[in-house]
Design a protein around this motif. Structure first.
Motif, PDB file in Angstrom:
ATOM      1  N   UNK A 117      40.359  47.482  32.547  1.00 37.36           N
ATOM      2  CA  UNK A 117      40.327  47.262  31.001  1.00 37.36           C
ATOM      3  C   UNK A 117      38.845  46.207  31.020  1.00 37.36           C
ATOM      4  N   UNK A 118      38.001  46.491  29.728  1.00 38.53           N
ATOM      5  CA  UNK A 118      36.795  45.841  29.883  1.00 38.53           C
ATOM      6  C   UNK A 118      37.018  44.994  28.518  1.00 38.53           C
ATOM      7  N   UNK A 119      36.607  43.526  28.615  1.00 35.48           N
ATOM      8  CA  UNK A 119      36.752  42.867  27.462  1.00 35.48           C
ATOM      9  C   UNK A 119      35.392  42.200  27.070  1.00 35.48           C
ATOM     10  N   UNK A 120      35.121  42.493  25.930  1.00 31.27           N
ATOM     11  CA  UNK A 120      33.624  41.742  25.194  1.00 31.27           C
ATOM     12  C   UNK A 120      32.301  42.248  26.146  1.00 31.27           C
ATOM     13  N   UNK A 121      32.419  43.336  26.686  1.00 30.22           N
ATOM     14  CA  UNK A 121      31.467  43.855  27.818  1.00 30.22           C
ATOM     15  C   UNK A 121      30.199  44.069  26.896  1.00 30.22           C
ATOM     16  N   UNK A 122      29.081  43.528  27.436  1.00 36.95           N
ATOM     17  CA  UNK A 122      27.798  44.266  27.091  1.00 36.95           C
ATOM     18  C   UNK A 122      27.067  44.350  28.538  1.00 36.95           C
ATOM     19  N   UNK A 123      25.607  44.847  28.386  1.00 36.56           N
ATOM     20  CA  UNK A 123      25.021  45.040  29.622  1.00 36.56           C
ATOM     21  C   UNK A 123      24.852  43.875  30.390  1.00 36.56           C
ATOM     22  N   UNK A 124      25.068  42.533  29.755  1.00 36.14           N
ATOM     23  CA  UNK A 124      24.570  41.351  30.344  1.00 36.14           C
ATOM     24  C   UNK A 124      25.829  40.403  30.624  1.00 36.14           C
ATOM     25  N   UNK A 125      26.922  40.642  29.850  1.00 35.11           N
ATOM     26  CA  UNK A 125      28.042  39.674  29.805  1.00 35.11           C
ATOM     27  C   UNK A 125      29.475  40.368  29.563  1.00 35.11           C
ATOM     28  N   UNK A 126      30.582  39.513  29.849  1.00 34.18           N
ATOM     29  CA  UNK A 126      31.805  40.203  29.442  1.00 34.18           C
ATOM     30  C   UNK A 126      32.673  40.018  30.833  1.00 34.18           C
ATOM     31  N   UNK A 127      34.010  40.442  30.611  1.00 35.25           N
ATOM     32  CA  UNK A 127      35.150  40.361  31.729  1.00 35.25           C
ATOM     33  C   UNK A 127      35.524  42.015  31.721  1.00 35.25           C
ATOM     34  N   UNK A 128      35.696  42.094  33.023  1.00 36.65           N
ATOM     35  CA  UNK A 128      36.176  43.330  33.441  1.00 36.65           C
ATOM     36  C   UNK A 128      37.470  43.145  34.326  1.00 36.65           C
ATOM     37  N   UNK A 129      38.601  43.646  34.008  1.00 38.79           N
ATOM     38  CA  UNK A 129      39.967  43.286  34.706  1.00 38.79           C
ATOM     39  C   UNK A 129      40.354  44.574  35.563  1.00 38.79           C
ATOM     40  N   UNK A 130      40.466  44.762  36.740  1.00 41.62           N
ATOM     41  CA  UNK A 130      40.769  46.045  37.334  1.00 41.62           C
ATOM     42  C   UNK A 130      42.052  45.796  38.494  1.00 41.62           C
ATOM     43  N   UNK A 131      42.513  46.864  38.635  1.00 42.57           N
ATOM     44  CA  UNK A 131      43.798  46.677  39.565  1.00 42.57           C
ATOM     45  C   UNK A 131      43.381  47.762  40.580  1.00 42.57           C
ATOM     46  N   UNK A 132      43.945  47.570  41.920  1.00 41.69           N
ATOM     47  CA  UNK A 132      43.644  48.438  43.023  1.00 41.69           C
ATOM     48  C   UNK A 132      45.060  48.796  43.557  1.00 41.69           C
ATOM     49  N   UNK A 133      45.248  50.213  43.605  1.00 43.40           N
ATOM     50  CA  UNK A 133      46.625  50.628  43.921  1.00 43.40           C
ATOM     51  C   UNK A 133      46.974  50.412  45.212  1.00 43.40           C
ATOM     52  N   UNK A 134      47.990  50.066  45.526  1.00 42.14           N
ATOM     53  CA  UNK A 134      48.667  49.704  47.015  1.00 42.14           C
ATOM     54  C   UNK A 134      47.892  48.498  47.718  1.00 42.14           C
ATOM     55  N   UNK A 135      47.585  47.818  47.073  1.00 42.81           N
ATOM     56  CA  UNK A 135      47.164  46.602  47.536  1.00 42.81           C
ATOM     57  C   UNK A 135      47.846  45.231  47.190  1.00 42.81           C
ATOM     58  N   UNK A 136      47.943  44.340  47.908  1.00 42.39           N
ATOM     59  CA  UNK A 136      48.568  43.049  47.709  1.00 42.39           C
ATOM     60  C   UNK A 136      47.454  42.018  47.228  1.00 42.39           C
ATOM     61  N   UNK A 137      48.019  40.751  47.627  1.00 42.64           N
ATOM     62  CA  UNK A 137      46.908  39.649  46.968  1.00 42.64           C
ATOM     63  C   UNK A 137      45.676  39.901  47.731  1.00 42.64           C
ATOM     64  N   UNK A 138      45.427  40.412  49.023  1.00 36.75           N
ATOM     65  CA  UNK A 138      44.157  40.430  49.500  1.00 36.75           C
ATOM     66  C   UNK A 138      43.622  41.927  49.524  1.00 36.75           C
ATOM     67  N   UNK A 139      43.130  42.243  48.323  1.00 35.45           N
ATOM     68  CA  UNK A 139      42.749  43.422  47.998  1.00 35.45           C
ATOM     69  C   UNK A 139      41.514  43.979  49.166  1.00 35.45           C
ATOM     70  N   UNK A 140      40.665  43.135  49.507  1.00 35.30           N
ATOM     71  CA  UNK A 140      39.749  43.798  50.501  1.00 35.30           C
ATOM     72  C   UNK A 140      40.418  44.061  51.777  1.00 35.30           C
ATOM     73  N   UNK A 141      41.425  43.228  52.243  1.00 36.38           N
ATOM     74  CA  UNK A 141      41.841  43.536  53.261  1.00 36.38           C
ATOM     75  C   UNK A 141      43.055  44.626  53.359  1.00 36.38           C
ATOM     76  N   UNK A 142      43.450  44.726  52.255  1.00 36.16           N
ATOM     77  CA  UNK A 142      44.492  45.838  52.002  1.00 36.16           C
ATOM     78  C   UNK A 142      44.100  47.149  51.706  1.00 36.16           C
ATOM     79  N   UNK A 143      42.997  47.218  50.942  1.00 31.71           N
ATOM     80  CA  UNK A 143      42.369  48.706  50.473  1.00 31.71           C
ATOM     81  C   UNK A 143      40.702  48.253  50.794  1.00 31.71           C
TER      82      UNK A 143
END
Length: 159
Positions: A117-143
């Motif tokens: 989901x993207x919030x208030x996103x422009x080319x230069x600012x904003x917040x993007x919230x993403x989930x990663x399937x089958x990952x726990x707290x340590x997303x880069x370690x799990x997936x």
């Protein structure tokens, strides 16, 4: 060490902003860290560096989201810090939604790698919230491959 100030002319398109944007992709845990990034090392003088702010809602809403592209991500299989809590915290910012909850897919993976989901996103600012399937707290370690694809796509503006 000279940390660029977001209030200076031409900062919005500078390489320094791009570097700071990547730095802000990882959640800040203290108002002190925010001040260090924005004002520089002089913010540490006379300060308790172990201070953690009770809430960063105002800092995100009033400062960070207006000046930086932020990626906040969560694993969808995290029993300690469920993505629902992160989503509710982000919703508490009251930012307009630019792009509603939709699937995203990393190359060579399942049909759906996570949701974004993207919030208030422009080319230069904003917040993007993403989930990663089958990952726990340590997303880069799990997936790791999916985490790399997510960050790479975010930086390229394709997430």
């Amino acid at each position: 060490h000279n940390v660029p100030n977001p209030g200076t002319p031409n900062f919005k398109s500078s390489p320094e902003k791009q570097k700071l944007s990547v730095g802000f992709m990882f959640s800040l845990t203290a108002k002190f860290q925010l001040e260090m990034f924005i004002t520089g090392p002089e913010a540490a003088v006379g300060r308790n560096v172990f201070f953690t702010a009770a809430s960063l809602v105002d800092d995100y809403k009033d400062t960070l989201v207006k000046h930086f592209r932020i990626l906040q991500y969560s694993g969808d299989a995290d029993p300690c810090v469920p993505y629902v809590g992160a989503a509710r915290w982000i919703e508490s910012l009251g930012l307009p939604i630019t792009s509603h909850w939709r699937p995203w897919t990393a190359p060579g993976t399942m049909p759906v790698t996570g949701y974004v989901t993207e919030y208030n996103v422009t080319a230069e600012s904003g917040l993007t919230f993403a989930t990663v399937r089958d990952a726990g707290h340590m997303v880069p370690r799990d997936q790791p491959k999916n985490a790399l694809a997510m960050v790479s796509d975010f930086i390229a503006g394709k997430l």
